[in-house]
Design a protein around this motif. Structure first.
Motif, PDB file in Angstrom:
ATOM      1  N   GLN A 112     -33.572  -9.705 -20.064  1.00  0.00           N
ATOM      2  CA  GLN A 112     -32.379  -8.973 -20.503  1.00  0.00           C
ATOM      3  C   GLN A 112     -32.712  -7.941 -21.586  1.00  0.00           C
ATOM      4  N   PHE A 117     -30.673 -12.429 -30.190  1.00  0.00           N
ATOM      5  CA  PHE A 117     -31.115 -13.330 -29.134  1.00  0.00           C
ATOM      6  C   PHE A 117     -30.910 -14.798 -29.486  1.00  0.00           C
ATOM      7  N   ARG A 177     -26.504 -16.393 -28.038  1.00  0.00           N
ATOM      8  CA  ARG A 177     -26.237 -15.788 -26.739  1.00  0.00           C
ATOM      9  C   ARG A 177     -24.752 -15.572 -26.494  1.00  0.00           C
ATOM     10  N   GLN A 206     -24.035 -12.337 -27.998  1.00  0.00           N
ATOM     11  CA  GLN A 206     -24.617 -11.298 -27.152  1.00  0.00           C
ATOM     12  C   GLN A 206     -23.707 -10.991 -25.958  1.00  0.00           C
ATOM     13  N   ASN A 215     -26.073  -8.623 -19.301  1.00  0.00           N
ATOM     14  CA  ASN A 215     -25.061  -9.640 -19.590  1.00  0.00           C
ATOM     15  C   ASN A 215     -25.175 -10.819 -18.640  1.00  0.00           C
ATOM     16  N   ILE A 243     -28.156 -12.888 -19.700  1.00  0.00           N
ATOM     17  CA  ILE A 243     -27.856 -13.636 -20.931  1.00  0.00           C
ATOM     18  C   ILE A 243     -27.020 -14.859 -20.588  1.00  0.00           C
ATOM     19  N   ARG A 244     -26.013 -14.674 -19.719  1.00  0.00           N
ATOM     20  CA  ARG A 244     -25.175 -15.811 -19.311  1.00  0.00           C
ATOM     21  C   ARG A 244     -25.999 -16.856 -18.569  1.00  0.00           C
ATOM     22  N   ASP A 264     -29.195 -17.495 -18.996  1.00  0.00           N
ATOM     23  CA  ASP A 264     -29.965 -18.212 -20.020  1.00  0.00           C
ATOM     24  C   ASP A 264     -29.103 -19.243 -20.736  1.00  0.00           C
ATOM     25  N   GLU A 265     -27.889 -18.862 -21.089  1.00  0.00           N
ATOM     26  CA  GLU A 265     -26.993 -19.786 -21.795  1.00  0.00           C
ATOM     27  C   GLU A 265     -26.661 -20.985 -20.923  1.00  0.00           C
TER      28      GLU A 265
END
Length: 157
Positions: free
Chosen positions: A6, A78, A81, A84, A140, A143-144, A146-147
């Protein structure tokens, strides 16, 4: 971490926006008798019958500068998240608002100047804005992802 995928997409957003700010035209129209009109992020210019007209257009420039600063801030958040993702949504809205105001300038101010049936052509700056919007949306999504991965690993503990 900065080296995640990302981060690459967020860097693409910053680069595309800086290219638009640096002076790539968003739209150009050339008439049969030599009239020209161009829309940049900070102004739109026209030359009709030897008379040049330049009108400042600071709203999209300000929106894009805020978006560049926000993208740089998102890049270094980072560790959080959720923040972010929220800021990425705001950034998408800023880029979309910039594109919307540019459309308004093109269709309401510059197309009617001369030869209204001729539409003109979008230039590299417009396509750079599209790349920035798409790269921001992909960042985005990553990032989602990863979360969600972190949340699923927390449940297993």
């Amino acid at each position: 971490m900065i080296q995640r995928p990302q981060s690459i997409f967020l860097l693409i957003v910053v680069i595309a926006e800086i290219l638009v700010i640096s002076g790539w035209p968003l739209w150009t129209k050339t008439g049969m008798s030599g009239e020209t009109a161009q829309v940049f992020i900070s102004e739109w210019t026209s030359q009709i019958q030897g008379k040049a007209h330049v009108e400042a257009n600071y709203i999209p420039l300000i929106l894009l500068l805020i978006s560049v600063a926000l993208t740089a801030y998102i890049l270094f958040q980072f560790k959080n998240r959720m923040r972010q993702m929220a800021l990425g949504l705001v950034n998408s809205m800023l880029i979309a608002a910039t594109m919307g105001y540019s459309f308004y300038t093109i269709y309401k101010k510059t197309i009617p100047l001369f030869n209204p049936e001729m539409q003109g052509a979008y230039d590299l700056g417009f396509y750079a804005l599209i790349v920035a919007l798409l790269a921001n949306m992909i960042a985005n999504r990553l990032i989602r992802k990863d979360e969600m991965l972190v949340q699923s690993s927390n449940r297993m503990r």
